[in-house]
Design a protein around this motif. Structure first.
Motif, PDB file in Angstrom:
ATOM      1  N   GLU A 261       9.447  -0.849  26.987  1.00  0.00           N
ATOM      2  CA  GLU A 261       8.066  -0.374  26.984  1.00  0.00           C
ATOM      3  C   GLU A 261       7.586  -0.257  25.546  1.00  0.00           C
ATOM      4  OE1 GLU A 261       5.405   3.604  28.125  1.00  0.00           O
ATOM      5  OE2 GLU A 261       7.527   3.474  28.719  1.00  0.00           O
ATOM      6  N   ILE A 262       6.400  -0.801  25.250  1.00  0.00           N
ATOM      7  CA  ILE A 262       5.752  -0.515  23.973  1.00  0.00           C
ATOM      8  C   ILE A 262       4.918   0.733  24.220  1.00  0.00           C
ATOM      9  CG2 ILE A 262       3.949  -2.255  24.478  1.00  0.00           C
ATOM     10  CD1 ILE A 262       3.616  -2.497  21.382  1.00  0.00           C
ATOM     11  N   ALA A 263       5.353   1.832  23.618  1.00  0.00           N
ATOM     12  CA  ALA A 263       4.875   3.137  24.056  1.00  0.00           C
ATOM     13  C   ALA A 263       3.868   3.784  23.118  1.00  0.00           C
ATOM     14  CB  ALA A 263       6.070   4.076  24.252  1.00  0.00           C
ATOM     15  N   GLY A 264       3.841   3.372  21.858  1.00  0.00           N
ATOM     16  CA  GLY A 264       2.924   4.042  20.942  1.00  0.00           C
ATOM     17  C   GLY A 264       2.699   3.259  19.667  1.00  0.00           C
ATOM     18  N   VAL A 265       1.569   3.523  19.032  1.00  0.00           N
ATOM     19  CA  VAL A 265       1.247   2.916  17.746  1.00  0.00           C
ATOM     20  C   VAL A 265       0.668   3.986  16.837  1.00  0.00           C
ATOM     21  CG1 VAL A 265      -1.028   2.169  18.590  1.00  0.00           C
ATOM     22  CG2 VAL A 265      -0.049   1.091  16.556  1.00  0.00           C
ATOM     23  N   GLY A 266       1.041   3.940  15.571  1.00  0.00           N
ATOM     24  CA  GLY A 266       0.488   4.838  14.568  1.00  0.00           C
ATOM     25  C   GLY A 266       0.012   4.043  13.372  1.00  0.00           C
ATOM     26  N   MET A 267      -1.155   4.377  12.858  1.00  0.00           N
ATOM     27  CA  MET A 267      -1.714   3.672  11.704  1.00  0.00           C
ATOM     28  C   MET A 267      -2.254   4.689  10.704  1.00  0.00           C
ATOM     29  SD  MET A 267      -3.804   0.514  13.430  1.00  0.00           S
ATOM     30  CE  MET A 267      -3.116  -0.431  14.794  1.00  0.00           C
ATOM     31  N   SER A 268      -2.114   4.353   9.424  1.00  0.00           N
ATOM     32  CA  SER A 268      -2.689   5.181   8.372  1.00  0.00           C
ATOM     33  C   SER A 268      -2.942   4.301   7.156  1.00  0.00           C
ATOM     34  CB  SER A 268      -1.743   6.336   7.991  1.00  0.00           C
ATOM     35  OG  SER A 268      -0.597   5.837   7.322  1.00  0.00           O
ATOM     36  N   GLY A 408      -2.487  -0.587   1.053  1.00  0.00           N
ATOM     37  CA  GLY A 408      -2.098   0.743   1.518  1.00  0.00           C
ATOM     38  C   GLY A 408      -2.057   0.899   3.009  1.00  0.00           C
ATOM     39  N   VAL A 409      -1.850  -0.193   3.750  1.00  0.00           N
ATOM     40  CA  VAL A 409      -1.863  -0.147   5.216  1.00  0.00           C
ATOM     41  C   VAL A 409      -0.476   0.212   5.737  1.00  0.00           C
ATOM     42  CG1 VAL A 409      -2.353  -1.436   7.315  1.00  0.00           C
ATOM     43  CG2 VAL A 409      -3.629  -1.925   5.223  1.00  0.00           C
ATOM     44  N   ASN A 410      -0.421   1.144   6.665  1.00  0.00           N
ATOM     45  CA  ASN A 410       0.830   1.543   7.293  1.00  0.00           C
ATOM     46  C   ASN A 410       0.690   1.450   8.809  1.00  0.00           C
ATOM     47  OD1 ASN A 410       1.954   2.621   4.720  1.00  0.00           O
ATOM     48  ND2 ASN A 410       0.336   4.132   4.980  1.00  0.00           N
ATOM     49  N   VAL A 411       1.610   0.727   9.454  1.00  0.00           N
ATOM     50  CA  VAL A 411       1.612   0.612  10.912  1.00  0.00           C
ATOM     51  C   VAL A 411       3.030   0.879  11.412  1.00  0.00           C
ATOM     52  CG1 VAL A 411       1.212  -0.867  12.913  1.00  0.00           C
ATOM     53  CG2 VAL A 411      -0.264  -1.081  10.893  1.00  0.00           C
ATOM     54  N   ALA A 412       3.154   1.744  12.387  1.00  0.00           N
ATOM     55  CA  ALA A 412       4.439   1.995  13.057  1.00  0.00           C
ATOM     56  C   ALA A 412       4.258   1.797  14.553  1.00  0.00           C
ATOM     57  CB  ALA A 412       4.922   3.407  12.774  1.00  0.00           C
TER      58      ALA A 412
END
Length: 419
Positions: A261-268, A408-412
């Protein structure tokens, strides 16, 4: 669209595709990664010597696209588009070529640089042969969304054909966009990921000029060495990583095989420097925390991280601090790996490929080892897997894949095992 009180639809991974420096397919790539084989080698093209490039190696594609695509498809697509088509077709077939209305099928394939080969080749045509010799399809081939458009046309996907462009986080952002499109009811099935074909004299010279690349010309296979005290820069790579995502109900209704399952994404965003990440990892930590929270998990649920870990002296340390900041003492219990040690850095495709590898790690309950880690930097206080793959425990598992990019892009991305 879900109402505010409605639980978002769960989204699962049903198809995987990849063409990389270590394999022409996702299974070939996974097998090579588990075996610890490097895909980095000396460049033998004439243009390397012609331009007197200071860096003469990279992670070139393992399998030429002419073994998969027709001559017409190769002629009409920049290499970045070719790679996307190869990986997308593999992922689609791996998912069982699901029957879905075109209006419920979408594409989100990112690229950090786009059609650099087309742009510079056709500039040379213009300069030396005149405007009438510029190829008519130059613009759709050089535009970064060309690969997404090509895959959309190939699969008749009409829910959207999107292309996030966020440097080395592009592919991961494409997967996050696809996740939210399904959650929000815009699509039932998404083909998503990233592609890059930038092993060209200009990008190599430019990255070398900013001292971002390793200069181990005498030992290419050992040049990408995340976390090693002697790391001296990243190694360029090329290829594509693609997933087929579906709403869980759609996948279950058709009896699909589900990887995870792809359950979550976080970006900052760091808002710190155009190329350097924030040195204490604050923004990267926020992305990881948001991904885990978005997945409905706790930080202690995470057992594995496929790290961004590019093999730069500053970047590897900043990510280490970010992981510590996000997970605290639990970071001691997380199996970390850096697969760029084998593939090099695929730029806009890096996060997508590493997401594919993260899914396989959960599905196979096996974390690949990091190679070339001969003398670990004492400041890297993480449990980095070395010496061979590590088995994960049974039960419900969660993992995070990190991607960070210029600007400065962050993706998890957060994944969890399924079933």
């Amino acid at each position: 669209m879900p109402t505010p009180n409605q639980t978002p639809r769960r989204v699962v991974v049903t198809g995987l595709g990849a063409t990389t420096p270590v394999g022409g397919t996702a299974p070939e790539t996974w097998e090579a990664i588990l075996a610890g084989r490097s895909g980095v080698r000396t460049l033998t093209q004439d243009w390397v010597a012609e331009h007197e490039l200071p860096v003469t190696f990279a992670g070139q594609l393992h399998t030429s696209t002419d073994q998969v695509l027709t001559k017409v498809e190769i002629r009409r697509n920049d290499p970045s588009g070719q790679y996307a088509l190869v990986a997308a077709r593999e992922a689609w077939a791996d998912a069982g070529s699901p029957e879905v209305e075109p209006e419920r099928l979408g594409v989100a394939i990112g690229s950090g640089i786009g059609g650099v080969w087309t742009l510079l080749d056709q500039w040379e045509n213009l300069r030396t042969r005149g405007p009438r010799r510029v190829f008519p399809l130059t613009v759709p081939m050089l535009m970064p969304n060309g690969p997404a458009a090509a895959v959309s046309l190939d699969l008749t996907a009409r829910a959207g054909a999107h292309c996030p462009v966020s440097a080395c986080a592009s592919g991961a952002e494409g997967m996050g966009l696809a996740l939210n499109m399904i959650r929000n009811g815009r699509a039932d099935v998404m083909v998503c990921g990233g592609t890059e074909a930038a092993i060209h004299a200009l990008p190599i010279a430019a990255f070398a000029s900013m001292t971002a690349l390793s200069n181990r010309n005498d030992d290419p296979a050992a040049a990408s060495r995340p976390y090693d005290i002697d790391r001296d820069g990243f190694v360029m790579g090329e290829g594509a990583g693609i997933m087929v995502l579906e709403s869980e109900e759609h996948a279950l209704a058709r009896g699909a095989r589900i990887y995870a399952e792809i359950a979550g994404v976080g970006m900052s965003s760091d808002a710190y420097h155009i190329t350097a990440g924030e040195p204490e990892g604050a923004g990267a930590a926020r992305a990881m925390e948001e991904a885990v929270r978005d997945a409905g998990l706790t930080m202690r649920d995470v057992v594995h991280i496929n790290a961004h870990a590019t093999s730069t002296p500053v970047g590897d340390l900043a990510e280490t601090k970010a992981i510590r900041r996000a997970f605290g003492d639990h970071a001691d219990d997380i199996a970390v790996t850096a697969t760029k040690s084998m593939t090099g850095h695929l730029l806009g495709a890096a996060g997508a490929l590493e997401a594919v590898l993260t899914v396989l790690a959960l599905h196979e309950r096996t974390v690949p080892a990091t190679i070339n880690l001969d003398n670990k930097d004492p400041q890297i206080d993480l449990d980095v897997v070395t010496g061979g793959p590590r088995r994960l425990a049974s039960g419900d598992l969660a993992a995070v894949n990190n991607s960070f990019g210029f600007g400065g892009v962050n993706v998890a991305l957060a994944f969890r095992s399924h079933g």
